[in-house]
Scaffold this active site. Sequence first.
Site, PDB file in Angstrom:
ATOM      1  N   ASP A 343       0.851  -1.180   0.000  1.00 35.41           N
ATOM      2  CA  ASP A 343       0.000   0.000   0.000  1.00 35.41           C
ATOM      3  C   ASP A 343       0.893   1.238   0.000  1.00 35.41           C
ATOM      4  O   ASP A 343       1.888   1.294   0.720  1.00 35.41           O
ATOM      5  CB  ASP A 343      -0.855  -0.049   1.276  1.00 35.41           C
ATOM      6  CG  ASP A 343      -1.913   1.025   1.308  1.00 35.41           C
ATOM      7  OD1 ASP A 343      -2.743   1.043   0.381  1.00 35.41           O
ATOM      8  OD2 ASP A 343      -1.907   1.839   2.248  1.00 35.41           O
ATOM      9  N   GLU A 374       1.557   0.184  -4.949  1.00 35.40           N
ATOM     10  CA  GLU A 374       1.033   1.442  -5.472  1.00 35.40           C
ATOM     11  C   GLU A 374       2.194   2.423  -5.556  1.00 35.40           C
ATOM     12  O   GLU A 374       2.759   2.789  -4.520  1.00 35.40           O
ATOM     13  CB  GLU A 374      -0.011   2.029  -4.517  1.00 35.40           C
ATOM     14  CG  GLU A 374      -1.283   1.225  -4.389  1.00 35.40           C
ATOM     15  CD  GLU A 374      -2.269   1.919  -3.440  1.00 35.40           C
ATOM     16  OE1 GLU A 374      -3.413   2.101  -3.830  1.00 35.40           O
ATOM     17  OE2 GLU A 374      -1.884   2.278  -2.318  1.00 35.40           O
TER      18      GLU A 374
END
Length: 652
Positions: A343, A374
Site C-alpha cells: 500500500d 502502489e
Amino acid sequence: MLGNTNEIAKKLSKEFASHYFKEKYEYKGNDLGSVLSDEGTVFKVWSPIATTICLNLYKDGEPDTKPFAVYEMTPGEQGVWSYQSEERLENIYYTYSVTALGETRETGDIYARACGVNGYRSMVIDLNKTNPKGWEKDSFTYDNNKQPIIYELHIKDFSHDEKSGIPQAHRGKYLAFTHPHSYYNHDETKPTCLAYLKALGITHVHILPMYDFGSIDETVAMNDDFNWGYDPVNYNVPEGSYATDAHQGAIRINEMKQMIKALHDAGIGVIMDVVYNHTYSTDSYFQRTVPYYYYRLDKDGKFANGSGCGNETASERMMFRKYMIDSIMYWAQEYHLDGFRFDLMGLHDTETMNQIRASLNTLPQGENILLYGEPWSAEPPAMDPGFIPANKENLNSLDTQIAIFSDDTRDAIKGSVFLEKKGGYINGEPLQADKIRSAIGAWCDSEEIDNYLPRQIISYISAHDNFTFYDKLVLSMKDIESYEKACPELLQVNKLGAAIIFTCMGGSFMQAGEEFARTKQGIGDSYNSPASINQLNWEWAYNNEDLIDFYKGLIELRKNTPALMKKEGLPKESIQLISQESEHIVSFIIHDQEQMKLFIAYNPEEEERVLDLPEGKWQIRCDGHRFMKENGESMTRKVTIPKKAALILVAE
Ligand code: CA
C-alpha cells in the site's frame, strides 16, 4: 512529557537519522519478540531511549485483568532489553511498560506473533501447534516467467452474503475458503466462493489487509460492521474478526493457515496486502516503545502525513527497514504466502524495497514470490535526505522484480478516478487510442522511463479504491444513476474494457466482482460502508453470468497465449500495430516466436466498422460478445467489428 513536545520530537528525530545513532544502536539479531525453547522463554525489545522497561505477564488477553507477574528487563548492547524466564510461558499473554521521555506507557510487542482480542496484549506462542493438518506438505508453485492473473478480494466481502452457499458460522471468515463445494441456490452449475474462483481460472488472489487492524471490534462475532482494514495494529498477527474466536490467540493463526492451504489445494496463490506505510493511530506500539523513532516528522516537529491517514512511517530508518524485512520474511515462511502488495509504496524508499526483494530471493523458490505496489502516496513523503521514494518516477531505481500498478492504463481505458463523470477510451474519449496503443506494450516504449519490462507493470481497470468499474460506467455514461439492474449497454462496454486489460502486456489484475458488474450503489470510498454494500452479491453475479463467461474466456485465452503471459517482454516485431480507417480503432498482431498469433482490435465507437485483416487466414476466437467454443470458417482480408467491442482472431 518533558518540555515542548514538538521541539523534543524534532531534536530526537535528527538524532535518530544520524550516522552516530545507526552505528551505535543498529541491532541485527533475529530474536526480537518472545522466543520459546526447551530452556524457557526469552523476551527482547529494542528501545535505546527507554530508561526502564518492565515485562507484564497475564493469564489472558482481555484488556481489564491484572498481571500475575511483573519483571524488570535488563538493558543490553544496541539498545536491546531482555528478560529470560526458565519457564516455558506458552500461551501466556504479555505487554511491556516502557518508560521513556519521563513517561511510562504500556504497549504490545511490535514483534508479537500472536495476540489476544483486539490486539491489546501480545502472546507467547508455539507456532508449530497452530499448523493445520497437512501443512508441512502445503505448497503452491507458479512459473516465474509467466504473468499472474490476480483477483483482489476482501475476506468479509467474499462470503458475507447469505446466498454465498457458506454455512453461517463461516461467512465472512477465514474458514469460508475451506469449503471447496459451495453453490448459489444449491445449483451445482453455479459455484460460489472457492469453487467459483477455481472455475474462473485466476492464478492468484490478492487479499485486502488480513493482519490485525484496529477499526473493527473483535468482541462482536457476526454483524454488518465492515472495514477494508488499512489501519494496522499488530503487523505480524492475523486479524481477529475473521476468526471464529478472537479471544484465543492461536485460533486466528490456525484458521488463516487453513484458508491459505485451501487456496493452495485449489491451485491458487495467495498475495497479502501489506500496509507498512502508516499505523492506525500515532499512539501505536511503535510510538509507545521508541517515541518518534518510527515516524517521519514535518518541519514543525509534527507527524508528517504522506499517507493521508494521519502519519507516515520511516522505512529509511534502519530498525523500521529491518522490521519490514523481518515481517515480510515471517509471513512468507510461516504462512507460505506467494506475494505481497504494498500500500502507498511511494512512501517507502527504494533501498528498503530492494532489500525486501533480495531477502525473499534467498528463500527456496523465493524469486517466485510476487512483489508489487502502489507507486504513489497521498502527499509527498517527508523522508530523511538521501533516500529515493519508490514511486512511478523512480521505477528505474527499483529491482525489476518489483511491479507497480499502472494508473495510466486504468485511466486511459475508463477515465480519471478522481472525476466521476470523465470517461476514457471506452466511455466517451476514443482519442485516448494512442494511450491504449502504449498500454498494449505495458508502456515499455514510454519516453519518461526507459528500458523496463512488462513484469514491472500491473495492468488493471478497477480495484477496491474508487468506484467499481460498473459504477464508473453508470456515472460516466448514463444520465440517470440507477443500480437496480445491470444495463446491457454498459455490460457490453465492460466487456470491451476487460478485453483490453487481458490482451495487454503486464500482469493482469481485477477487483473481485468486476466480472459480474459489481456495484456498490455508486459509493466510491466504501472503506467503512456496511458489509451489505461491500459484499459480493451472488444473486447479482448470476444475473450477469454472461459477463462472467466472457471473463472466463479472456482468462483462458490469455493463459494459452505465450506472448501475453511473458514477463520478459517481446522483441519489437512481435507486437505489430495495424492502422485502420478510423484512428479510434486500435488493432494489432501479437505473438511469441509465431506461437499463438492473435489479431486483436478494439472499437470504442457507437458504430460497427469493417477492418482490414493482416495477411493470412484467421479464425474468430471472440466476436466481441462471446468466445467461440469451436473453430469457424477461415477469414481473410476483411472483418466486421461490432460497436463498443473487442475482436480477437487467431491465425490458422
Ligand atoms: Ca483487530
